[in-house]
Design a protein around this motif. Structure first.
Motif, PDB file in Angstrom:
ATOM      1  N   GLN A  74      25.811  19.853 -37.139  1.00  0.00           N
ATOM      2  CA  GLN A  74      24.482  19.362 -37.510  1.00  0.00           C
ATOM      3  C   GLN A  74      23.508  20.529 -37.609  1.00  0.00           C
TER       4      GLN A  74
ATOM      5  N   GLY B 227      11.949  14.332 -34.429  1.00  0.00           N
ATOM      6  CA  GLY B 227      12.886  15.289 -35.014  1.00  0.00           C
ATOM      7  C   GLY B 227      13.829  14.641 -35.986  1.00  0.00           C
ATOM      8  N   ILE B 228      14.827  15.413 -36.316  1.00  0.00           N
ATOM      9  CA  ILE B 228      15.791  14.971 -37.322  1.00  0.00           C
ATOM     10  C   ILE B 228      17.055  15.814 -37.159  1.00  0.00           C
ATOM     11  N   ALA B 229      18.169  15.290 -37.622  1.00  0.00           N
ATOM     12  CA  ALA B 229      19.387  16.105 -37.662  1.00  0.00           C
ATOM     13  C   ALA B 229      20.074  15.861 -39.006  1.00  0.00           C
TER      14      ALA B 229
ATOM     15  N   GLU C  46      24.168   8.562 -28.862  1.00  0.00           N
ATOM     16  CA  GLU C  46      24.314   8.247 -30.279  1.00  0.00           C
ATOM     17  C   GLU C  46      25.188   7.022 -30.547  1.00  0.00           C
TER      18      GLU C  46
ATOM     19  N   ARG D 107       9.836  10.064 -31.393  1.00  0.00           N
ATOM     20  CA  ARG D 107      10.406   9.599 -30.121  1.00  0.00           C
ATOM     21  C   ARG D 107       9.378   8.869 -29.265  1.00  0.00           C
TER      22      ARG D 107
ATOM     23  N   GLN E 184      20.620  15.590 -28.523  1.00  0.00           N
ATOM     24  CA  GLN E 184      19.389  14.788 -28.505  1.00  0.00           C
ATOM     25  C   GLN E 184      18.529  14.967 -27.247  1.00  0.00           C
TER      26      GLN E 184
ATOM     27  N   HIS F 287      18.733   5.505 -31.937  1.00  0.00           N
ATOM     28  CA  HIS F 287      19.148   5.731 -30.549  1.00  0.00           C
ATOM     29  C   HIS F 287      18.013   5.294 -29.649  1.00  0.00           C
TER      30      HIS F 287
ATOM     31  N   ASP G 186      20.196  20.635 -36.308  1.00  0.00           N
ATOM     32  CA  ASP G 186      19.490  19.754 -35.383  1.00  0.00           C
ATOM     33  C   ASP G 186      18.080  20.308 -35.162  1.00  0.00           C
TER      34      ASP G 186
ATOM     35  N   ARG H 197      32.195  13.303 -31.788  1.00  0.00           N
ATOM     36  CA  ARG H 197      32.163  11.835 -31.676  1.00  0.00           C
ATOM     37  C   ARG H 197      33.579  11.310 -31.864  1.00  0.00           C
TER      38      ARG H 197
ATOM     39  N   GLY I 294      19.038  12.151 -40.490  1.00  0.00           N
ATOM     40  CA  GLY I 294      18.280  11.031 -39.937  1.00  0.00           C
ATOM     41  C   GLY I 294      17.590  11.459 -38.668  1.00  0.00           C
ATOM     42  N   GLY I 295      16.483  10.801 -38.393  1.00  0.00           N
ATOM     43  CA  GLY I 295      15.771  11.126 -37.163  1.00  0.00           C
ATOM     44  C   GLY I 295      14.682  10.118 -36.888  1.00  0.00           C
TER      45      GLY I 295
HETATM   46  N1  ASP Z   1      20.331  12.914 -32.646  1.00  0.00           N
HETATM   47  C1  ASP Z   1      20.165  12.178 -33.875  1.00  0.00           C
HETATM   48  C2  ASP Z   1      21.510  12.062 -34.586  1.00  0.00           C
HETATM   49  O1  ASP Z   1      22.440  12.792 -34.300  1.00  0.00           O
HETATM   50  C3  ASP Z   1      19.188  12.802 -34.797  1.00  0.00           C
HETATM   51  C4  ASP Z   1      17.790  12.743 -34.311  1.00  0.00           C
HETATM   52  O2  ASP Z   1      17.300  11.675 -33.929  1.00  0.00           O
HETATM   53  O3  ASP Z   1      17.119  13.786 -34.371  1.00  0.00           O
HETATM   54  O4  ASP Z   1      21.636  11.266 -35.494  1.00  0.00           O
END
Ligand code: ASP
Length: 585
Positions: free
Chosen positions: A234, A527-529, A174, A486, A198, A446, A236, A220, A482-483
């Motif tokens: 999150q 995906g998204i978180a 991240e 992939r 992730q 990412h 997630d 973080r 956000g997500g």
């Molecule tokens: N892992 C990403 C984040 O923490 C979220 C994602 O791409 O699903 O922002």
């Protein structure tokens, strides 16, 4: 049970009942022969009454000796109050005890444990367990609880499987700093705490789980602000065999479900905007859509008229502050000072007042006639009574500065109502972002985010212009999730790593397990978180996520209650095979 009822339960219909209550003493009012004690628990407050003659003298004396926050049990009869209190649900009754037991005395608390307290933030954090006794704080955590339960309900209903992923892992992608944990049995080696799950959630898609979610702690090591904590939560999520639209629909569903079940709010349509438009019209990738004031660019109208500041600027851009035409000279000067502060960094501010008689008054009248100013006003959709605010300079810095000014004007004009919710998907983020410091590209989201197919060819020729299948959900100017879709192809993933400046060996060392997994049948996935703490803060109408975390850390990343971080014993270091040689900072 030490009680028959809670302190929030008794009503007029309970009169004459024999009850046993237990709780904390909120307040004692002693009028000599008459003592009232407010007894509190999580459910509410019940008044106890002790009267001379009504019971034994010993009982009265015991009541008089109670202090704030004593834990007591009272056995007695429910009676009707003579002076009713319609501000609390139990206000029609009181309890006349015939037995009073002090279950535990308490020291005088360091601050008043009521909705309005005299305790400052630092003191309340040190004694957070006392702060949490206050209704206003507990209600925030109850809101959080409700949101967690409703999240699980919705996700379960959509066939998502909740899977826990490990906390002792290795570096995640991240882009923040990792917190690390030394391994005792592997001297010189460290785990990293997950910045997000992730890689694991992507691996679960390779495993065929199809729909995963987790309400999960992430870590973080970043500089802290009101809406950041070193550990945060999150929601997630990851899905297989989906495209972007499927994800947007599914998680709009989640947010709408939360708003309707927890807040009783029908969120309506979730707006959509490209990243490019968000930057162009709001100077910000998370625009607050509770109010307008969209930007209008004026280069073609404002340049070439002899005003050198505009002539030399890459961008002249402004917005119309509706109804602010009555601002006094002093108010406009204050705005100019405000944009000049180093935190904003603008050199100056040009204004145009749209007078009610249809004329214009500006700070640049020397260079622009009424027709020029009218053309600006028309472009900005201004009416008489409005105020145009204009900045100029380097395009991206100017947009950022104007965005700050827009938010300030929204605030000043009372347009950022906490009871109004404007959700927005921001789409088509750039894949890569140039970093001046390291002189190379970074992944904007990412490194596992896929580029848009139609932009793939630009990866080599113009990497900065490649758009990603990435999306953010923004509510009221706050990014809450956000997500991305992939990359699920090893070759594309390798190309991406190459653009991010990873050598093949580095990529392999850090994420080799994922790339290998992609060779064993990885389904298309995305995906998204969601930042759960932030979502709670938005629901609760607060700017600070701290209020929604039971035991938060302060701005220096410290937990002042348990006093952490703290040094560890020499023996513990020895066991870890670590010798400390701290650098002087
Ligand atoms: N892992 C990403 C984040 O923490 C979220 C994602 O791409 O699903 O922002």
């Amino acid at each position: 049970m030490l009680r028959t009822h809670t302190c929030g339960e008794l009503r007029i219909s309970d009169i004459n009942k024999e009850v046993v209550l237990a709780g904390w003493v909120q307040r004692v009012r002693n009028k000599g022969g008459l003592i009232w004690v407010d007894l509190r628990d999580r459910y509410g407050l019940t008044q106890l009454i002790f009267e001379e003659g009504g019971g034994s003298l010993a009982l009265l004396e015991k009541a008089a000796s109670l202090g704030r926050e004593f834990v007591v049990q009272a056995k007695g009869t429910v009676i009707e109050r003579t002076a009713k209190n319609d501000r609390i649900p139990t206000g029609d009754i009181e309890v006349r005890p015939h037995e009073l037991n002090v279950l535990n005395p308490a020291k005088v608390p360091p601050f008043i444990i009521e909705d309005e307290t005299d305790g400052g933030e630092d003191l309340r954090m040190k004694y957070r367990y006392l702060d949490l006794r206050r209704n206003v704080i507990r209600e925030k955590l109850q809101l959080r609880h409700r949101m967690m339960q409703e999240t699980r309900k919705y996700m379960d209903g959509e066939r998502f499987i909740e899977v826990e992923t490990p906390v002792l892992i290795k570096s995640t992608p991240e882009g923040a700093r990792d917190f690390v944990v030394p391994s005792r049995i592997n001297p010189g080696e460290f785990y990293a705490l997950p910045q997000s799950p992730q890689t694991f959630k992507q691996l679960l898609m390779v495993s065929g789980f199809d729909r995963y979610f987790q309400i999960v702690k992430c870590f973080r090591d970043e500089d802290l602000r009101a809406d950041r904590q070193p550990e945060f939560t999150q929601i997630d999520c990851e899905m297989a065999f989906v495209e972007q639209e499927d994800i947007l629909q599914t998680f709009e569903g989640l947010i709408k479900h939360l708003f309707s079940t927890v807040k009783g709010v029908d969120l309506g349509e979730v707006a959509r905007m490209s990243y490019a438009d968000a930057m162009k019209y709001y100077g910000n990738d998370k625009p607050d859509l509770r109010f307008g004031m969209r930007f209008s660019e004026l280069n073609d109208l404002a340049k070439g008229k002899g005003f050198s500041i505009f002539d030399q600027a890459e961008l002249v851009v402004g917005f119309c502050a509706t109804g602010a035409g009555e601002y006094t000279r002093k108010q406009v000067d204050a705005l100019t000072d405000w944009v000049r502060r180093p935190q904003i960094g603008a050199k100056g501010l040009v204004y145009v007042k749209c007078n009610s008689d249809g004329t214009f008054k500006s700070s640049v009248d020397k260079f622009y006639g009424q027709d020029d100013l009218k053309a600006w006003a028309d472009r900005m959709g201004a009416e008489p009574g409005d105020l145009l605010l204009i900045l100029s300079g380097d395009a991206s810095a100017t947009r950022k500065q104007l965005s700050e000014l827009r938010l300030k004007m929204g605030e000043d004009l009372g347009l950022r109502d906490r009871g109004v919710f404007k959700p927005l998907w921001v789409l088509d983020f750039p894949l890569l972002e140039w970093d001046e410091e390291t002189q190379r590209f970074h992944a904007m989201h990412h490194p596992f985010t896929s580029p848009k197919k139609e932009d793939f060819a630009l990866l080599d020729s113009d990497p900065g212009s490649v758009r990603a299948n990435a999306y953010d959900l923004v509510i009221n100017g706050v990014e809450i999730g956000g997500g991305s879709i992939r990359i699920h192809d090893r070759g594309v993933q390798q190309t991406m790593f190459r653009h991010l400046g990873f050598t093949e060996d580095e990529a392999k060392a850090q994420f080799g397990f994922l790339m290998e997994a992609f060779e064993y049948g990885a389904p298309p996935h995305g995906g998204i978180a969601f930042g759960f703490d932030r979502l709670c803060a938005i629901f609760g109408g607060s700017d600070s996520i701290r209020d929604y975390i039971a035991f938060p850390k302060n701005n220096s990343g410290r937990d002042v209650m348990i006093d952490s971080p703290s040094p560890i014993a020499a023996a513990q270091l020895e066991e870890l095979n670590i010798a400390l040689a701290l650098k002087k900072s």
